[in-house]
Design a protein around this motif. Structure first.
Motif, PDB file in Angstrom:
ATOM      1  N   ALA A   1       0.832  -1.205   0.000  1.00  0.00           N
ATOM      2  CA  ALA A   1       0.000   0.000   0.000  1.00  0.00           C
ATOM      3  C   ALA A   1       0.867   1.256   0.000  1.00  0.00           C
ATOM      4  CB  ALA A   1      -0.935  -0.007   1.204  1.00  0.00           C
ATOM      5  N   ASN A   2       1.970   1.249   0.751  1.00  0.00           N
ATOM      6  CA  ASN A   2       2.884   2.396   0.757  1.00  0.00           C
ATOM      7  C   ASN A   2       3.524   2.591  -0.618  1.00  0.00           C
ATOM      8  OD1 ASN A   2       2.404   3.039   3.426  1.00  0.00           O
ATOM      9  ND2 ASN A   2       4.128   1.854   4.191  1.00  0.00           N
ATOM     10  N   ALA A   3       3.907   1.495  -1.264  1.00  0.00           N
ATOM     11  CA  ALA A   3       4.491   1.584  -2.608  1.00  0.00           C
ATOM     12  C   ALA A   3       3.467   2.127  -3.599  1.00  0.00           C
ATOM     13  CB  ALA A   3       4.996   0.221  -3.060  1.00  0.00           C
ATOM     14  N   GLN A   4       2.216   1.712  -3.457  1.00  0.00           N
ATOM     15  CA  GLN A   4       1.144   2.216  -4.312  1.00  0.00           C
ATOM     16  C   GLN A   4       0.993   3.718  -4.153  1.00  0.00           C
ATOM     17  OE1 GLN A   4      -2.528   4.071  -4.439  1.00  0.00           O
ATOM     18  NE2 GLN A   4      -2.192   2.950  -2.579  1.00  0.00           N
ATOM     19  N   ALA A   5       1.007   4.201  -2.924  1.00  0.00           N
ATOM     20  CA  ALA A   5       0.855   5.630  -2.662  1.00  0.00           C
ATOM     21  C   ALA A   5       2.029   6.416  -3.251  1.00  0.00           C
ATOM     22  CB  ALA A   5       0.744   5.881  -1.161  1.00  0.00           C
ATOM     23  N   LYS A   6       3.237   5.901  -3.128  1.00  0.00           N
ATOM     24  CA  LYS A   6       4.413   6.584  -3.664  1.00  0.00           C
ATOM     25  C   LYS A   6       4.379   6.615  -5.187  1.00  0.00           C
ATOM     26  CE  LYS A   6       7.240   5.636   0.328  1.00  0.00           C
ATOM     27  NZ  LYS A   6       8.326   4.927   0.931  1.00  0.00           N
ATOM     28  N   ALA A   7       3.962   5.523  -5.806  1.00  0.00           N
ATOM     29  CA  ALA A   7       3.869   5.483  -7.265  1.00  0.00           C
ATOM     30  C   ALA A   7       2.819   6.469  -7.768  1.00  0.00           C
ATOM     31  CB  ALA A   7       3.542   4.077  -7.746  1.00  0.00           C
ATOM     32  N   LEU A   8       1.701   6.535  -7.077  1.00  0.00           N
ATOM     33  CA  LEU A   8       0.637   7.451  -7.479  1.00  0.00           C
ATOM     34  C   LEU A   8       1.074   8.898  -7.290  1.00  0.00           C
ATOM     35  CD1 LEU A   8      -2.137   7.251  -8.683  1.00  0.00           C
ATOM     36  CD2 LEU A   8      -3.080   7.242  -6.391  1.00  0.00           C
ATOM     37  N   ASP A   9       1.790   9.191  -6.217  1.00  0.00           N
ATOM     38  CA  ASP A   9       2.302  10.546  -5.990  1.00  0.00           C
ATOM     39  C   ASP A   9       3.290  10.957  -7.076  1.00  0.00           C
ATOM     40  OD1 ASP A   9       0.798  10.866  -3.716  1.00  0.00           O
ATOM     41  OD2 ASP A   9       2.442  10.466  -2.325  1.00  0.00           O
ATOM     42  N   ALA A  10       4.090  10.015  -7.554  1.00  0.00           N
ATOM     43  CA  ALA A  10       5.111  10.322  -8.561  1.00  0.00           C
ATOM     44  C   ALA A  10       4.546  10.353  -9.975  1.00  0.00           C
ATOM     45  CB  ALA A  10       6.238   9.298  -8.493  1.00  0.00           C
ATOM     46  N   HIS A  11       3.343   9.828 -10.155  1.00  0.00           N
ATOM     47  CA  HIS A  11       2.715   9.775 -11.478  1.00  0.00           C
ATOM     48  C   HIS A  11       2.427  11.186 -11.965  1.00  0.00           C
ATOM     49  CE1 HIS A  11       0.158   8.397 -14.731  1.00  0.00           C
ATOM     50  NE2 HIS A  11      -0.821   9.142 -14.266  1.00  0.00           N
ATOM     51  N   ASP A  12       2.862  11.494 -13.174  1.00  0.00           N
ATOM     52  CA  ASP A  12       2.616  12.795 -13.774  1.00  0.00           C
ATOM     53  C   ASP A  12       1.205  12.801 -14.350  1.00  0.00           C
ATOM     54  OD1 ASP A  12       2.552  15.145 -15.199  1.00  0.00           O
ATOM     55  OD2 ASP A  12       4.422  14.780 -16.281  1.00  0.00           O
ATOM     56  N   GLU A  13       0.391  13.748 -13.935  1.00  0.00           N
ATOM     57  CA  GLU A  13      -1.003  13.803 -14.360  1.00  0.00           C
ATOM     58  C   GLU A  13      -1.172  13.910 -15.878  1.00  0.00           C
ATOM     59  OE1 GLU A  13      -4.056  14.189 -12.529  1.00  0.00           O
ATOM     60  OE2 GLU A  13      -3.145  13.814 -10.598  1.00  0.00           O
ATOM     61  N   THR A  14      -0.173  14.381 -16.593  1.00  0.00           N
ATOM     62  CA  THR A  14      -0.302  14.533 -18.039  1.00  0.00           C
ATOM     63  C   THR A  14      -0.108  13.219 -18.771  1.00  0.00           C
ATOM     64  OG1 THR A  14       2.027  15.093 -18.330  1.00  0.00           O
ATOM     65  CG2 THR A  14       0.511  16.908 -17.961  1.00  0.00           C
ATOM     66  N   LYS A  15       0.385  12.206 -18.082  1.00  0.00           N
ATOM     67  CA  LYS A  15       0.613  10.903 -18.701  1.00  0.00           C
ATOM     68  C   LYS A  15      -0.570   9.986 -18.451  1.00  0.00           C
ATOM     69  CE  LYS A  15       5.571  10.986 -17.839  1.00  0.00           C
ATOM     70  NZ  LYS A  15       6.647  10.361 -17.088  1.00  0.00           N
ATOM     71  N   LYS A  16      -0.806   9.070 -19.342  1.00  0.00           N
ATOM     72  CA  LYS A  16      -1.848   8.062 -19.149  1.00  0.00           C
ATOM     73  C   LYS A  16      -1.276   6.815 -18.490  1.00  0.00           C
ATOM     74  CE  LYS A  16      -5.262  10.134 -21.191  1.00  0.00           C
ATOM     75  NZ  LYS A  16      -6.385  10.587 -20.435  1.00  0.00           N
ATOM     76  N   HIS A  17       0.043   6.674 -18.518  1.00  0.00           N
ATOM     77  CA  HIS A  17       0.683   5.451 -18.029  1.00  0.00           C
ATOM     78  C   HIS A  17       2.081   5.803 -17.535  1.00  0.00           C
ATOM     79  CE1 HIS A  17       2.993   1.627 -19.057  1.00  0.00           C
ATOM     80  NE2 HIS A  17       2.273   1.336 -18.003  1.00  0.00           N
ATOM     81  N   SER A  18       2.453   5.304 -16.386  1.00  0.00           N
ATOM     82  CA  SER A  18       3.821   5.498 -15.910  1.00  0.00           C
ATOM     83  C   SER A  18       4.231   4.309 -15.050  1.00  0.00           C
ATOM     84  CB  SER A  18       3.965   6.801 -15.120  1.00  0.00           C
ATOM     85  OG  SER A  18       3.212   6.762 -13.936  1.00  0.00           O
ATOM     86  N   VAL A  19       5.537   4.089 -15.004  1.00  0.00           N
ATOM     87  CA  VAL A  19       6.099   3.028 -14.173  1.00  0.00           C
ATOM     88  C   VAL A  19       7.112   3.691 -13.242  1.00  0.00           C
ATOM     89  CG1 VAL A  19       7.405   0.883 -14.140  1.00  0.00           C
ATOM     90  CG2 VAL A  19       5.787   1.314 -15.986  1.00  0.00           C
ATOM     91  N   VAL A  20       6.948   3.462 -11.951  1.00  0.00           N
ATOM     92  CA  VAL A  20       7.772   4.131 -10.950  1.00  0.00           C
ATOM     93  C   VAL A  20       8.398   3.092 -10.028  1.00  0.00           C
ATOM     94  CG1 VAL A  20       7.750   5.766  -9.042  1.00  0.00           C
ATOM     95  CG2 VAL A  20       6.229   6.134 -10.992  1.00  0.00           C
ATOM     96  N   THR A  21       9.729   3.129  -9.895  1.00  0.00           N
ATOM     97  CA  THR A  21      10.409   2.290  -8.908  1.00  0.00           C
ATOM     98  C   THR A  21      10.374   3.045  -7.591  1.00  0.00           C
ATOM     99  OG1 THR A  21      11.855   1.335 -10.587  1.00  0.00           O
ATOM    100  CG2 THR A  21      12.556   1.132  -8.296  1.00  0.00           C
ATOM    101  N   THR A  22       9.815   2.421  -6.572  1.00  0.00           N
ATOM    102  CA  THR A  22       9.697   3.078  -5.269  1.00  0.00           C
ATOM    103  C   THR A  22      10.909   2.733  -4.403  1.00  0.00           C
ATOM    104  OG1 THR A  22       8.559   1.258  -4.159  1.00  0.00           O
ATOM    105  CG2 THR A  22       7.196   2.778  -5.443  1.00  0.00           C
ATOM    106  N   ASP A  23      10.957   3.319  -3.232  1.00  0.00           N
ATOM    107  CA  ASP A  23      12.032   3.004  -2.293  1.00  0.00           C
ATOM    108  C   ASP A  23      11.591   1.942  -1.280  1.00  0.00           C
ATOM    109  OD1 ASP A  23      10.259   4.528  -0.859  1.00  0.00           O
ATOM    110  OD2 ASP A  23      11.759   5.888  -0.038  1.00  0.00           O
ATOM    111  N   GLN A  24      10.458   1.296  -1.550  1.00  0.00           N
ATOM    112  CA  GLN A  24       9.955   0.228  -0.683  1.00  0.00           C
ATOM    113  C   GLN A  24      10.622  -1.092  -1.052  1.00  0.00           C
ATOM    114  OE1 GLN A  24       7.840   2.212   1.814  1.00  0.00           O
ATOM    115  NE2 GLN A  24       7.446   0.038   1.865  1.00  0.00           N
TER     116      GLN A  24
END
Length: 74
Positions: A9-32
């Motif tokens: 759940a923490n990784a999900q929140a970090k990925a969503l925070d890092a997601h750029d609203e202008t993109k439809k899709h993003s992949v984010v490596t978290t620190d979890q």
């Protein structure tokens, strides 16, 4: 909720925070750190779905694919 669920759940929140609203899709490596293998990081794949009252779908998995991930619909 157990520690594994909290880590995902923490990784999900970090990925969503890092997601750029202008993109439809993003992949984010978290620190979890993955709670299963304890050697790789968790990766969050964010998709904008805008269906059934959900705006995002976040698929959180271990970078080394040691176990199945979690899908969050937000």
């Amino acid at each position: 909720m157990n520690k594994r669920d909290i880590d995902y759940a923490n990784a999900q929140a970090k990925a969503l925070d890092a997601h750029d609203e202008t993109k439809k899709h993003s992949v984010v490596t978290t620190d979890q750190l993955c709670p299963d293998c304890k050697r790789s990081m968790l990766v969050g794949e964010v998709l904008e779905v805008n269906e059934d009252g959900h705006r995002y779908e976040v698929d959180v998995k271990c970078k080394s694919a040691c176990s199945p991930g979690h899908v969050f619909r937000i």
